[in-house]
Design a protein around this motif. Structure first.
Motif: not given
Ligand SMILES: N[C@@H](CCC(=O)N[C@@H](CS)C(=O)NCC(=O)O)C(=O)O
Length: 258
Positions: A62-64, A67-69, A79-84, A100-102, A133-135, A251-253
């Protein structure tokens, strides 16, 4: 003819086991863990897992709520971002985590031999559009959504800059798709990476009527039952996130180095 859709069956919020149709698991066959939240980056991987018919469990992040931290998540996704993902049956039969999704799409493509060709020319084409797409599409569409929907004030220059850039990128895809069914010729991980973003084109200020070949592609990709199953994973908490809530926004910004 409309194909019958199998609805994803999420049993528990914390960890829902998903066995794609036609798959049987044995107790020895541990599922891949998908660290997930329903966003365009999360969908890439739920779609690929469904397409490949790999058993997996969803671990909602739940990134809101931040939980990413957590240290547990950071251990697999620094990188504290999903997916993994965590694949218990990684190389050498030992577990491996991938963020990293890619990179996850490439890993699953290599693991299964699906949607990521081995022949060098075909592979280069997939990688070109995956990295594009990724970049490009992902980050620019993300910024367009941010400045159009979430910025605390209307910043005309930022809105125009990202909306225009996404418009340019949609034009690139549209031209590419005029002569090919899919981005890299055959359906691949490159299409899976882009479909979630094009699906929410409106939020990026784009009108798909301007891009007939891209629209046709979106319909074709979305007609695949596995794609719709990947989109359909329901996380109840995600539908009630209030993006105006200061705690969610904190949390997000505006995150800085920790
Ligand atoms: N480059 C990363 C980007 C992942 C990404 O930005 N995930 C966002 C949701 S779409 C996220 O986890 N955000 C949490 C945050 O901003 O703290 C990937 O493709 O895996």
């Amino acid at each position: 003819m409309k194909r019958k859709q199998r609805k994803p069956n999420v049993k528990k919020a914390a960890a829902s086991r998903r066995i794609p149709s036609g798959q049987r698991t044995t107790s020895a066959q541990k599922p891949i863990e998908l660290y997930y939240w329903p966003t365009p980056n999360g969908w890439k991987i739920s779609i690929m897992l469904e397409e490949c018919g790999l058993p997996y469990v969803v671990r909602p992040v739940d990134i809101s709520k931040g939980e990413q931290f957590t240290p547990q998540f950071l251990a697999i996704a620094p990188n504290n971002r999903m997916p993994a993902i965590v694949d218990p049956a990684g190389p050498g039969g030992r577990p491996i985590s991938v963020f990293e999704s890619g990179a996850i799409l490439q890993y699953l493509g290599r693991k299964t031999g699906k949607f990521y060709p081995q022949e060098e020319r075909a592979r280069v084409a997939v990688e070109e559009w995956l990295f594009w797409q990724m970049a490009g599409l992902g980050p620019m569409a993300g910024q367009a959504v941010h400045f159009r929907r979430y910025a605390p004030e209307l910043l005309t220059y930022a809105v125009a800059r990202y909306t225009d850039e996404v418009n340019r990128l949609y034009g690139v895809m549209n031209t590419r798709l005029a002569k090919r069914e899919f981005l890299a010729g055959r359906y691949s991980i490159a299409d899976m990476a882009s479909v979630g973003w094009v699906r929410i084109a409106e939020r990026q200020g784009q009108d798909l009527a301007q891009f007939p070949h891209l629209s046709r592609w979106l319909d074709t990709v979305r007609a695949r039952p596995a794609v719709e199953r990947g989109f359909a994973i329901h996380i109840a908490a995600a539908s009630s996130v209030n993006m105006r809530d200061p705690k969610v926004r904190a949390m997000l910004f505006g995150q800085r180095a920790r």
